[in-house]
Design a protein around this motif. Structure first.
Motif, PDB file in Angstrom:
ATOM      1  N   LYS A 103       0.827  -1.207   0.000  1.00  0.00           N
ATOM      2  CA  LYS A 103       0.000   0.000   0.000  1.00  0.00           C
ATOM      3  C   LYS A 103       0.866   1.263   0.000  1.00  0.00           C
ATOM      4  O   LYS A 103       0.536   2.250  -0.661  1.00  0.00           O
ATOM      5  CB  LYS A 103      -0.909  -0.004   1.227  1.00  0.00           C
ATOM      6  CG  LYS A 103      -1.960  -1.122   1.222  1.00  0.00           C
ATOM      7  CD  LYS A 103      -2.805  -1.083   2.497  1.00  0.00           C
ATOM      8  CE  LYS A 103      -3.835  -2.206   2.517  1.00  0.00           C
ATOM      9  NZ  LYS A 103      -4.635  -2.193   3.766  1.00  0.00           N
ATOM     10  N   LEU A 106       2.403   2.127  -3.428  1.00  0.00           N
ATOM     11  CA  LEU A 106       1.434   2.480  -4.467  1.00  0.00           C
ATOM     12  C   LEU A 106       1.145   3.978  -4.509  1.00  0.00           C
ATOM     13  O   LEU A 106       0.668   4.499  -5.518  1.00  0.00           O
ATOM     14  CB  LEU A 106       0.131   1.701  -4.266  1.00  0.00           C
ATOM     15  CG  LEU A 106       0.180   0.211  -4.630  1.00  0.00           C
ATOM     16  CD1 LEU A 106      -1.091  -0.493  -4.192  1.00  0.00           C
ATOM     17  CD2 LEU A 106       0.403   0.034  -6.131  1.00  0.00           C
ATOM     18  N   HIS A 108      -1.235   5.845  -3.226  1.00  0.00           N
ATOM     19  CA  HIS A 108      -2.619   6.195  -3.542  1.00  0.00           C
ATOM     20  C   HIS A 108      -2.980   7.550  -2.930  1.00  0.00           C
ATOM     21  O   HIS A 108      -2.588   7.862  -1.802  1.00  0.00           O
ATOM     22  CB  HIS A 108      -3.580   5.130  -3.007  1.00  0.00           C
ATOM     23  CG  HIS A 108      -3.594   3.896  -3.853  1.00  0.00           C
ATOM     24  ND1 HIS A 108      -3.843   2.637  -3.353  1.00  0.00           N
ATOM     25  CD2 HIS A 108      -3.383   3.723  -5.182  1.00  0.00           C
ATOM     26  CE1 HIS A 108      -3.784   1.745  -4.328  1.00  0.00           C
ATOM     27  NE2 HIS A 108      -3.506   2.375  -5.443  1.00  0.00           N
ATOM     28  N   GLU A 109      -3.746   8.315  -3.680  1.00  0.00           N
ATOM     29  CA  GLU A 109      -4.194   9.602  -3.160  1.00  0.00           C
ATOM     30  C   GLU A 109      -5.069   9.393  -1.925  1.00  0.00           C
ATOM     31  O   GLU A 109      -5.912   8.504  -1.892  1.00  0.00           O
ATOM     32  CB  GLU A 109      -4.984  10.365  -4.228  1.00  0.00           C
ATOM     33  CG  GLU A 109      -4.130  10.885  -5.374  1.00  0.00           C
ATOM     34  CD  GLU A 109      -4.912  11.791  -6.298  1.00  0.00           C
ATOM     35  OE1 GLU A 109      -5.969  12.283  -5.868  1.00  0.00           O
ATOM     36  OE2 GLU A 109      -4.463  12.000  -7.439  1.00  0.00           O
ATOM     37  N   ASP A 111      -3.993   8.413   0.962  1.00  0.00           N
ATOM     38  CA  ASP A 111      -3.280   7.590   1.939  1.00  0.00           C
ATOM     39  C   ASP A 111      -2.195   8.431   2.605  1.00  0.00           C
ATOM     40  O   ASP A 111      -1.433   9.139   1.918  1.00  0.00           O
ATOM     41  CB  ASP A 111      -2.645   6.373   1.264  1.00  0.00           C
ATOM     42  CG  ASP A 111      -3.675   5.311   0.902  1.00  0.00           C
ATOM     43  OD1 ASP A 111      -4.844   5.489   1.284  1.00  0.00           O
ATOM     44  OD2 ASP A 111      -3.309   4.320   0.238  1.00  0.00           O
ATOM     45  N   LYS A 114       3.049   6.898   2.382  1.00  0.00           N
ATOM     46  CA  LYS A 114       3.583   6.811   1.023  1.00  0.00           C
ATOM     47  C   LYS A 114       5.089   6.643   1.113  1.00  0.00           C
ATOM     48  O   LYS A 114       5.775   7.486   1.688  1.00  0.00           O
ATOM     49  CB  LYS A 114       3.238   8.066   0.219  1.00  0.00           C
ATOM     50  CG  LYS A 114       1.744   8.256  -0.030  1.00  0.00           C
ATOM     51  CD  LYS A 114       1.469   9.525  -0.825  1.00  0.00           C
ATOM     52  CE  LYS A 114      -0.020   9.700  -1.063  1.00  0.00           C
ATOM     53  NZ  LYS A 114      -0.319  10.939  -1.833  1.00  0.00           N
ATOM     54  N   LYS A 120       7.571   8.457  -5.953  1.00  0.00           N
ATOM     55  CA  LYS A 120       7.056   7.107  -6.158  1.00  0.00           C
ATOM     56  C   LYS A 120       8.073   6.255  -6.902  1.00  0.00           C
ATOM     57  O   LYS A 120       8.800   6.738  -7.779  1.00  0.00           O
ATOM     58  CB  LYS A 120       5.750   7.192  -6.965  1.00  0.00           C
ATOM     59  CG  LYS A 120       4.987   5.890  -7.107  1.00  0.00           C
ATOM     60  CD  LYS A 120       3.690   6.139  -7.878  1.00  0.00           C
ATOM     61  CE  LYS A 120       2.905   4.855  -8.092  1.00  0.00           C
ATOM     62  NZ  LYS A 120       1.674   5.100  -8.877  1.00  0.00           N
TER      63      LYS A 120
END
Length: 954
Positions: A103, A106, A108-109, A111, A114, A120
């Motif tokens: 997770k 990834l 993800h917006e 979250d 990160k 990324k």
């Protein structure tokens, strides 16, 4: 199925759905504790070492390693990941959706978590992590503790071949060959006896399928059953080896190793097809039929272009061994890695590719050796125009000449387009390098920066060329000789200064540069030194301004000089000309190498235009493929590449130089660098020379496995330190030594194996022996084997009387009506979209060299046999022929005769009374709506094709 059956792709984008499903099946319900985890297979470890560990080391361990554990998390061991940190376990093996690590990467917006936090990871890295977790999160073991035993000196695979006396056994009557004595000796040690000899019908069916991949006819079976001469089986083997069908069967075995396919895999807009891949396939088939010595076979596949071929260009087709592999979006480093892996695992049984990022964790293969081989393949190029080899049609016909002329023009147009674009880039960089360097510096030399487009627009620059300058600047700075570069050396000295004391220590750097300039003038350019001396930079911004200003002055001089001379010419002032060469010469800072062309040379529209031109060439090549056959060769580059070790496998971080040479572990103390061009020929000669004992062991083990269904060494492509030792080491060495002594002859090896009592045993199970040796590693019986997909399909065609035995030529689509009756080896293999029926029947995935095929039993296999239009077509054809024969007979044949004929045609024997009665009953009551389109006799024929007797070899 064992874990060793699972062939994991090695690079970050090499996973397939089928491979993952099988890995998950092999590691079902992965335990939460590392100590309870199943031992990972060599392929799983290889994938971890080449695709996962580098990501963790490069991107994660700085904050979550031995020295620092943010949020209480470490990622430098499987145990640490399973234990996790403040948020609990970081990984749940088999469940990427429940794993915080997945997770986090990834991004993800919405979250909060990160990782890495600054940017990324590349998509390929994220996909690799997801697949790794999904497959059970296998971890490479820690490097073994050093001991007094050197694997290079003690491991069985690296030793010379040992000929040992044939053992004495009790049952001398069973021993026909030395193979029998060695197998029987082990059986007797365990208190076991071999199985009785198989009957003649079983033997001819076994041998015919084994060597030809199709069943014997009923007449052949009856003739062999009636032949009671002592040499009957030997004559049968010789007859089968002389059949042209033999090369098609055994050539297909080798094509698994060679990861043969007719397409490149995913290559974006580029044409995916290899129009001439079939010339390699045909070469392999011809080589096996001709019993080409295996050492010659290897040398031709690696370096046929460097052999004295005279008037026979056919061996050039052998080089498809290297060039028919996957193309990885034309990533040169991945292509070379694939070729190193092919040579390593395919020919030597060594996982050399595991040394790409670090020294091999287990085998004595340092990273230096990997990059020595990297240099060999990086010094080899594929020519734009491939050489002709013999085709099946008149290549001098007007049609062919017209195609050839169109091809020449299409290639010229394509190549000229690229040359023109390269000239545009060179001219633009030479005219505006100051602006491009300034822009790249503003973006912190990050070509992927979100600010790239607006920064390019500010000075009307091309974004792809800013990326190029940023990439080249970073790349050159990381080179091992950068400190002594006249332009980069000063930059590195200033860059090393702490930001807070930069201004105070700037004078010390200037003094150091003055000293260097006196001692070694070539390490500091005088114009740059003068500019720095005058500027007295107080920070890196001022230093960058210094470089930009100097480049601006250079550009003004070049512009004036070129306008005066009306062409590009060396500058009159030597110091300015040497500065121009340092930036823009053939080896200058901003000079693109060929490997970087596709990355920076073209923008999006130009890439599309070039792809269109390339596709036009490839369309013409496809049109000519059946008429003008060409060999997919490699040639030596005009100048061999001097390889450098890539630090942690990163091509942007070249390290120390290494020579092109063979593996230390197989060469010994007298190893010398390759001297002839790229070194491919010397590499091939070393594989069949210095490394001959290992090479022979590997191919002998493969042949044994292809005969018996399992090898003497259970990991056919991994003979390294972690592989299980051979079950019969003396036998393996005996076979390998005999193989070399008999001129590397595969057919002689067949005879040695097949004429043994071991090969001629029954396959019957004995419960007490199954309890002792369930996997039959002691060879107390012959292994019953299911027909592979090629043999299954070819057998259906053969018994239906429709098999087309035409040899060679371009691949055909097999699974579309009207279902061409060619042998399956000639089917079109699409690497990216492998036909579903191939996957259903465990065909070798051609993404990488395949050590052995899966053996699965799934419902789709039975459904195909019951419902496939192809299978039904063969049953209908057979039934139609039999019905026609029955009607033509005088008097017309009754159902008893028809039943006998269909049994004889499909199963090669007469039915017994029970079978005959049930078949006659079936024919009388078959039919109805459910059988629309198939006569009762066709239904019976299809049922017989579905029987275990048809599908299995005893």
């Amino acid at each position: 199925m064992t874990n060793d059956d699972v062939v994991l792709p090695r690079k970050r984008d090499r996973f397939t759905t089928g491979a993952i499903a099988l890995i998950v099946a092999a590691t079902l319900a992965a335990p939460s504790r590392a100590a309870d985890a199943p031992k990972p297979s060599p392929e799983e470890v290889a994938f971890f070492e080449t695709s996962i560990r580098p990501i963790l080391v490069e991107s994660c361990q700085k904050c979550h390693g031995p020295k620092k554990q943010q949020s209480g998390l470490r990622v430098d061991s499987r145990e640490a990941l399973l234990k996790g940190g403040d948020l609990g376990p970081a990984v749940t093996p088999g469940k990427p959706g429940e794993s915080p690590l997945v997770k986090a990467v990834l991004h993800h917006e919405g979250d909060d978590l990160k990782m890495p936090p600054d940017k990324k990871l590349p998509d390929a890295a994220i996909q690799a992590i997801q697949k790794w977790v999904e497959s059970g999160a296998a971890w490479g073991e820690s490097a073994p503790v050093a001991t007094a035993d050197d694997p290079a000196k003690t491991h069985w695979a690296f030793q010379p071949l040992r000929r040992t006396p044939t053992p004495t056994v009790k049952d001398q009557g069973w021993v026909k060959t030395p193979i029998d004595a060695r197998i029987l000796a082990k059986l007797e040690q365990e208190g076991m006896t071999p199985s009785p000899s198989a009957d003649h019908r079983t033997l001819i069916r076994r041998a015919t399928f084994d060597l030809l991949g199709v069943p014997p006819t009923a007449a052949e079976i009856e003739a062999f059953e009636a032949d009671h001469a002592p040499d009957a089986f030997a004559r049968l083997v010789d007859r089968l080896l002389a059949s042209p069908l033999y090369g098609e069967r055994w050539g297909r075995h080798w094509l698994d190793v060679a990861r043969y396919a007719d397409t490149k895999g995913y290559v974006f807009t580029e044409d995916r097809r290899y129009p001439f891949a079939f010339t390699y396939r045909d070469y392999v088939i011809d080589a096996f039929n001709a019993d080409l010595p295996f050492n010659t076979f290897i040398v031709q596949q690696l370096a046929a272009d460097q052999l004295p071929l005279g008037d026979d260009p056919q061996p050039l087709a052998a080089m498809g061994f290297l060039t028919v592999g996957r193309r990885f979006l034309q990533d040169r480093n991945e292509i070379i890695d694939d070729r190193i892996d092919l040579v390593g695992r395919g020919l030597l049984g060594l996982t050399i590719a595991c040394a790409r990022c670090h020294d091999h964790k287990f085998d004595p293969i340092p990273t230096d050796d990997y990059y020595s081989l990297y240099g060999v393949f990086a010094s080899s190029v594929e020519p734009n125009e491939l050489p002709r080899v013999k085709g099946r049609t008149d290549d001098g016909s007007p049609e062919v000449k017209d195609l050839e002329q169109k091809l020449v023009q299409a290639r010229k147009t394509r190549d000229e387009y690229k040359v023109a674009r390269r000239a545009e880039v060179d001219d633009d960089l030479e005219a505006r390098a100051s602006k491009y360097l300034h822009a790249a510096y503003d973006l912190k030399f990050d070509g992927r920066s979100a600010g790239l487009q607006p920064r390019a627009a500010k000075d009307d620059l091309r974004p792809e060329r800013i990326r190029e300058v940023a990439f080249l600047w970073r790349k050159r700075l990381k080179a091992t000789d950068a400190q002594n570069h006249p332009v980069l050396g000063p930059w590195l000295l200033f860059q090393a200064l702490p930001k807070e004391s930069f201004a105070a220590k700037s004078g010390e750097v200037v003094a150091e540069l003055e000293k260097r300039s006196q001692a070694k003038p070539e390490t500091v350019h005088p114009l740059l030194l003068a500019a720095i001396r005058d500027a007295k930079p107080a920070d890196m911004d001022r230093l960058a301004d210094c470089y930009v200003t100097l480049l601006t002055r250079l550009e003004e001089r070049c512009r004036a000089s070129f306008e005066q001379a009306k062409k590009k010419a060396p500058l009159a002032e030597p110091e300015w000309e040497s500065l121009r060469a340092a930036f823009h010469g053939d080896k200058g800072l901003f000079a693109l190498s060929g490997e970087d062309d596709d990355q920076f040379l073209l923008d999006i529209k130009q890439t599309e235009a070039f792809a269109s031109l390339t596709n036009a060439v490839q369309e013409l090549e496809r049109a000519a493929a059946a008429k003008v056959c060409r060999a997919m060769v490699m040639n030596d580059a005009p100048k061999p590449m001097d390889p450098h070790v890539f630090v942690r496998g990163n091509p942007g971080r070249p390290g120390k130089p290494v020579p092109r040479q063979f593996l230390q572990v197989l060469t010994g103390a007298d190893r010398k660098p390759f001297q002839k061009g790229s070194g491919r020929l010397e590499l091939a000669e070393a594989i069949v020379g210095k490394a001959a004992p290992l090479t022979a062991r590997v191919i002998v083990n493969r042949v044994w496995r292809w005969h018996f269904g399992q090898g003497l060494v259970d990991s056919p492509s991994d003979f390294g330190v972690r592989s299980d030792p051979p079950t019969h080491p003396e036998l393996l060495d005996d076979l390998a030594a005999g193989f070399l002594a008999e001129g590397w002859s595969i057919k002689s090896l067949h005879r040695r194996i097949m004429l043994s009592s071991v090969y001629q045993q029954q396959s019957t199970l004995r419960p007490d022996y199954v309890a002792k040796d369930a996997q039959n590693r002691l060879a107390w019986r012959f292994n019953r084997q299911r027909l592979d997909f090629e043999s299954l399909r070819d057998s259906m065609l053969a018994v239906a009387g429709s098999l087309d035995t035409t040899q060679g030529g371009p691949a055909v689509i097999l699974n579309e009506a009207p279902f061409p009756p060619r042998r399956t080896v000639y089917g079109f293999i699409d690497r990216q979209n492998l036909d579903g029926v191939y996957r259903t029947f465990d065909f070798a995935v051609p993404d990488a060299t395949s050590p052995k095929r899966f053996v699965t039993t799934v419902p789709q296999q039975a459904l195909f046999l019951m419902n496939s239009p192809f299978v039904q077509d063969q049953a209908k054809r057979l039934a139609t022929d039999l019905e026609r024969e029955a009607q033509a007979a005088q008097p017309p044949a009754d159902t008893t005769a028809v039943v006998a004929r269909v049994y004889r045609q499909v199963l090669g024997r007469q039915p017994d009374d029970r079978e005959r009665g049930r078949a006659q009953e079936f024919l009388q009551r078959a039919g109805g709506p459910a059988a629309a389109g198939m006569s009762p006799l066709a239904q019976l024929a299809q049922v017989l094709m579905l029987t275990n007797e048809f599908l299995f070899i005893d």
